[in-house]
Design an enzyme around this catalytic site. Structure first.
Site, PDB file in Angstrom:
ATOM      1  N   ASP A  22      -7.918  -5.223  -0.249  1.00 33.20           N
ATOM      2  CA  ASP A  22      -8.385  -6.143  -1.304  1.00 33.20           C
ATOM      3  C   ASP A  22      -8.023  -7.598  -1.048  1.00 33.20           C
ATOM      4  O   ASP A  22      -8.487  -8.487  -1.772  1.00 33.20           O
ATOM      5  CB  ASP A  22      -7.777  -5.710  -2.653  1.00 33.20           C
ATOM      6  CG  ASP A  22      -8.350  -4.376  -3.105  1.00 33.20           C
ATOM      7  OD1 ASP A  22      -7.561  -3.492  -3.494  1.00 33.20           O
ATOM      8  OD2 ASP A  22      -9.580  -4.215  -3.013  1.00 33.20           O
ATOM      9  N   HIS A  80       0.856  -1.192   0.000  1.00 36.78           N
ATOM     10  CA  HIS A  80       0.000   0.000   0.000  1.00 36.78           C
ATOM     11  C   HIS A  80       0.891   1.240   0.000  1.00 36.78           C
ATOM     12  O   HIS A  80       1.919   1.274   0.640  1.00 36.78           O
ATOM     13  CB  HIS A  80      -0.915   0.028   1.235  1.00 36.78           C
ATOM     14  CG  HIS A  80      -2.075   0.942   1.071  1.00 36.78           C
ATOM     15  ND1 HIS A  80      -1.998   2.286   1.304  1.00 36.78           N
ATOM     16  CD2 HIS A  80      -3.331   0.698   0.638  1.00 36.78           C
ATOM     17  CE1 HIS A  80      -3.167   2.845   1.059  1.00 36.78           C
ATOM     18  NE2 HIS A  80      -4.006   1.898   0.635  1.00 36.78           N
TER      19      HIS A  80
END
Ligand code: SDX
Length: 388
Positions: free
Chosen positions: A324, A267
């Site tokens: 996700d 991320h």
């Protein structure tokens, strides 16, 4: 040029705006919407409460929530010519393609020029995106569309449009509806991510809300962004088909020449853990148990996470599961097809996109226009084609 240009591809270290909507702390793994922790909102609020909070800055009273919900329900009837457009798409179309096109097409059907139209556009989008999202699914399974049942809550209405059979009474399973509510809340906003920045940039030219949201949907579709939730399940399925050999895929992810990435990992902001991934991982366990679903990829995902988090390559680069990584396992348990996972992300992120677009417009932010470092040819004279 006023001052220096900061060369910062991907805006890794650039603050493009001031915003009071969502607070992220990447080191501490903190996520708050208008100051409220994601943990509390995911446990205690409804998705429409969170949508109201993001868009109107405060949690609604019961009367405000009832009015907001009733307003949205009053806009669920979509212009039938939009359905005709939807029917023109090939059955193999990806649903992200169709909803991006249909949301963009909304500005051909609904006024965006008069005072107050933005408020109507907000309600139309919240009401009609879920409706239009179910059209391509129903077409893909050869079933007719289902009209929204506006007597139930927002999530149950979506599940009814997805899974009801024509002419049958359908009641959404409470566990499924509650799980969907939590997932939509966890996706509702995330400050200046790629798709939200896209919505703000398009809106900064004073393009209308439908056009801006359509651009955001397209940005979200990318596999490095919201499209990752579909990629994760496809990756886990490939590992399962390959005998569940997680070490092989960890090794591939570390090999730059493999072209393979551990989807759902890493991320730009969270360099410790993504708080949403922690909540979703627990929810995946709870929902699958409650529904009596035994999905072998859940165990593969947990093994993959454990292996990566004990591997120097991932630890050194601060790569952890993101939102996700586990979400697709829940969507699948709810019966949602893989190619609809990113559509679910878009339905969840819609209130955040709307809130960010409104903030940019209310603050009268200038049109976005980044600069560049030029590396091309120096000045040269034109050469006639006969001399080339
Ligand atoms: C979302 O921004 C947001 O807030 C997004 C989001 C939201 O709510 O809106 O949180 C939603 O998009 C989540 C991210 C979903 N995408 C994926 O899961 C795709 C896989 N992850 C990556 O592609 C990547 O981690 C990103 C895109 C998420 C972040 O990319 P960055 O910040 O540009 O990092 P990078 O690509 O420069 O990677 C840094 C290093 C590189 O290695 P080195 O060149 O330093 O040796 O880490 C490596 C990368 O090769 N790396 C990975 C990896 N992710 C990064 N290596 C293997 N597998 C991965 N998943």
């Amino acid at each position: 040029l006023t001052g220096y240009i900061t060369f910062d591809p991907g805006f890794k270290n650039t603050g493009v705006t001031k915003s009071s909507i969502t607070y992220l702390d990447g080191e501490e793994g903190i996520l708050r919407y208008r100051g409220y922790s994601i943990e509390e909102l995911a446990d205690k609020a409804s998705f429409l409460e969170v949508a109201y909070l993001l868009i109107h800055e405060e949690l609604p009273t019961q009367a405000q929530l009832d009015a907001f919900s009733a307003d949205i329900q009053s806009y669920t009837q979509v212009n039938q010519d939009l359905l005709k457009i939807s029917e023109g798409f090939p059955v193999s179309s990806h649903p992200m393609c169709t909803i991006a096109a249909l949301v963009g097409a909304m500005s051909a059907f609904y006024s965006t020029d008069e005072a107050g139209d933005d408020e109507k556009s907000v309600l139309r989008l919240l009401a009609q995106l879920p409706v239009m999202a179910t059209w391509s699914y129903k077409k893909s399974i050869g079933e007719g569309i289902i009209q929204p049942d506006t007597t139930v809550d927002y999530c149950s209405t979506f599940l009814q449009m997805m899974f009801a059979k024509p002419g049958e009474k359908y009641t959404a399973d409470a566990v499924v509806s509650k799980a969907l509510n939590k997932l939509l809340i966890l996706h509702a906003d995330h400050e200046q991510n790629c798709s939200t920045s896209t919505v703000r940039l398009v809106g900064s030219s004073h393009a209308n809300l439908f056009a801006s949201i359509s651009a955001g949907i397209n940005a979200l579709w990318g596999p490095l962004h919201g499209g990752a939730n579909q990629e994760v399940i496809e990756m886990l399925e490939a590992i399962k088909a390959d005998g569940g050999d997680t070490d092989k895929y960890i090794a591939m992810a570390k090999d730059k020449n493999s072209g393979f990435r551990l989807m759902g990992f890493g991320h730009r902001v969270y360099k410790n853990f993504d708080p949403r991934a922690k909540i979703i991982k627990k929810a995946a366990d709870d929902v699958l148990k409650a529904l009596g679903v035994n999905d072998p990829v859940l165990a593969i995902a947990a093994r993959l996470e454990a292996a990566a988090l004990s591997d120097e390559y991932f630890v050194a680069r601060k790569l952890y599961p993101n939102v996700d990584f586990y979400s697709g396992i829940i969507y699948r348990a709810l019966g949602i097809p893989t190619n609809m996972f990113t559509v679910m992300f878009a339905i969840g992120r819609l209130p955040g996109w709307i809130a960010q677009w409104k903030e940019m417009r209310v603050n009268k932010e200038p049109i976005g226009r980044p600069r560049q470092i030029y590396t091309g040819a120096t000045s040269r004279a034109f050469v006639e084609i006969a001399q080339r």
